[in-house]
Design a protein around this motif. Structure first.
Motif, PDB file in Angstrom:
ATOM      1  N   LYS A  95       0.839  -1.204   0.000  1.00 28.31           N
ATOM      2  CA  LYS A  95       0.000   0.000   0.000  1.00 28.31           C
ATOM      3  C   LYS A  95       0.873   1.251   0.000  1.00 28.31           C
ATOM      4  N   ASN A  96       1.902   1.249   0.866  1.00 33.12           N
ATOM      5  CA  ASN A  96       2.812   2.401   0.896  1.00 33.12           C
ATOM      6  C   ASN A  96       3.549   2.561  -0.431  1.00 33.12           C
ATOM      7  N   SER A 132       2.497   1.546  -3.365  1.00 38.66           N
ATOM      8  CA  SER A 132       1.534   2.007  -4.365  1.00 38.66           C
ATOM      9  C   SER A 132       1.288   3.509  -4.236  1.00 38.66           C
ATOM     10  N   ARG A 133       1.180   3.971  -3.007  1.00 37.23           N
ATOM     11  CA  ARG A 133       1.006   5.403  -2.772  1.00 37.23           C
ATOM     12  C   ARG A 133       2.219   6.181  -3.271  1.00 37.23           C
ATOM     13  N   ASP A 177       2.108   6.352  -7.035  1.00 36.96           N
ATOM     14  CA  ASP A 177       1.097   7.318  -7.504  1.00 36.96           C
ATOM     15  C   ASP A 177       1.620   8.744  -7.394  1.00 36.96           C
ATOM     16  N   ILE A 178       2.281   9.063  -6.290  1.00 35.38           N
ATOM     17  CA  ILE A 178       2.819  10.410  -6.111  1.00 35.38           C
ATOM     18  C   ILE A 178       3.955  10.672  -7.099  1.00 35.38           C
ATOM     19  N   ASP A 230      -9.774   7.830 -10.944  1.00 36.71           N
ATOM     20  CA  ASP A 230      -9.128   8.533  -9.822  1.00 36.71           C
ATOM     21  C   ASP A 230     -10.001   9.668  -9.311  1.00 36.71           C
ATOM     22  N   GLN A 283       4.467  15.740  -0.387  1.00 32.68           N
ATOM     23  CA  GLN A 283       3.837  14.428  -0.291  1.00 32.68           C
ATOM     24  C   GLN A 283       4.817  13.313  -0.661  1.00 32.68           C
ATOM     25  N   ALA A 310       5.905  10.276   1.702  1.00 40.16           N
ATOM     26  CA  ALA A 310       5.695   8.887   1.288  1.00 40.16           C
ATOM     27  C   ALA A 310       7.005   8.110   1.311  1.00 40.16           C
TER      28      ALA A 310
END
Length: 315
Positions: free
Chosen positions: A18-19, A21-22, A25-26, A41, A286, A290
């Motif tokens: 999850k981290n 993937s985040r 995305d960023i 999205d 961000q 992350a």
């Protein structure tokens, strides 16, 4: 509830992914500068972007139309200026031929120059822009004037006898879409330039008939006829000047439209940017957050994952 090693490892991997993937995305947003990667999205931003992109595309096409129309109108104005200058020279020659002091040879020379000017006006009347004759109405692939100055048949441009028709109904007017759903006529036709609309007598209304009559009168030494033709020449000069005035007004309008479209393009592009572009300062923060979370997750996982039985086996 019994907690096994596999459960802890699986939960750790799920959270780590999850981290990751985040972070991915960023990183995509930072690399592309866009807020959304897939329509799912944010459907609202996606729909608004599609509308704004359509608006921007329409404005850009209208700007191309304005540029094309401006070039056409500029070419028309240049041709009309040339015709007006030529007619002014014809008038000077007519005045010289009407003073009664010229010899027969002088009159013949004046007639030759007028004949040359007539041919020049015919050539200017057949001016083309990007392969299209600007004074031919809809039939832009056909020259509006024959070599003798008569009007060619360009599909409704003249009546059956070659007599110029009245364009008051808007026939043969080429219209460009220069504002959304707003069309503007941008062309002049040969019979608007070379024929005085509403004149029943073709010998007076048709510019080339007037020039032919002037040439004949000069060649024959008929001073009185030359003098009488001065008023007809003046009427045609006035007609060309009036047409130039219309074209000049159209040039000013095109300039206003061009400025308006330029402002609209800037405004809609700004709205599009605000809608779908990321705030780089925010996205960098961000990204750093992350990255720190991901590194911390790796370090934490390395510490809390319990050792297995194999770690205690000694050989």
């Amino acid at each position: 509830m019994r907690i096994t090693n596999n459960m802890m490892v699986n939960n750790f991997l799920i959270n780590l992914n999850k981290n990751l993937s985040r972070l991915d995305d960023i990183q995509y947003k930072m690399a592309t500068g866009k807020k959304i990667r897939y329509p799912s999205d944010d459907p609202v931003i996606t729909a608004r972007s599609l509308r704004l992109r359509t608006d921007v595309s329409e404005i850009e096409q209208l700007q191309k139309n304005v540029d094309d129309a401006t070039s056409w109108v500029d070419t028309t104005e240049s041709a009309l200026a040339d015709i007006n200058e030529s007619l002014q020279r014809v008038r000077e020659l007519a005045v010289r031929g009407a003073n009664g002091t010229n010899t027969k040879e002088d009159m013949a020379q004046i007639a030759k120059e007028v004949a040359q000017i007539k041919q020049h006006i015919i050539q200017v009347g057949n001016t083309n822009y990007a392969g299209r004759y600007i004074f031919s109405g809809f039939k832009t692939d056909t020259a509006p004037l024959n070599s003798d100055g008569s009007f060619s048949d360009t599909g409704g441009f003249t009546s059956s006898g070659g007599y110029p028709i009245d364009l008051s109904t808007g026939n043969n007017i080429i219209q460009f879409e220069l504002m959304k759903a707003n069309y503007i006529g941008i062309n002049k036709t040969a019979n608007q330039i070379f024929y005085i609309q509403g004149e029943a007598d073709e010998n007076k209304g048709n510019l080339f008939k007037v020039l032919d009559n002037l040439i004949n009168a000069l060649e024959s030494g008929d001073v009185n006829t030359v003098n009488s033709l001065l008023s007809d020449i003046d009427r045609h000069i006035d007609n060309v000047v009036a047409q130039r005035g219309d074209v000049g007004a159209l040039q000013n309008r095109l300039e206003l439209i061009k400025n308006r479209l330029s402002d609209d393009n800037v405004n809609f592009t700004t709205l599009l940017s605000n809608n779908e572009d990321v705030d780089m300062a925010e996205i960098i923060m961000q990204l750093k957050t992350a990255e720190n979370v991901y590194r911390a997750a790796l370090q934490t996982g390395a510490q809390i994952l319990p050792p297995t039985l194999l770690d205690f086996l000694r050989f």
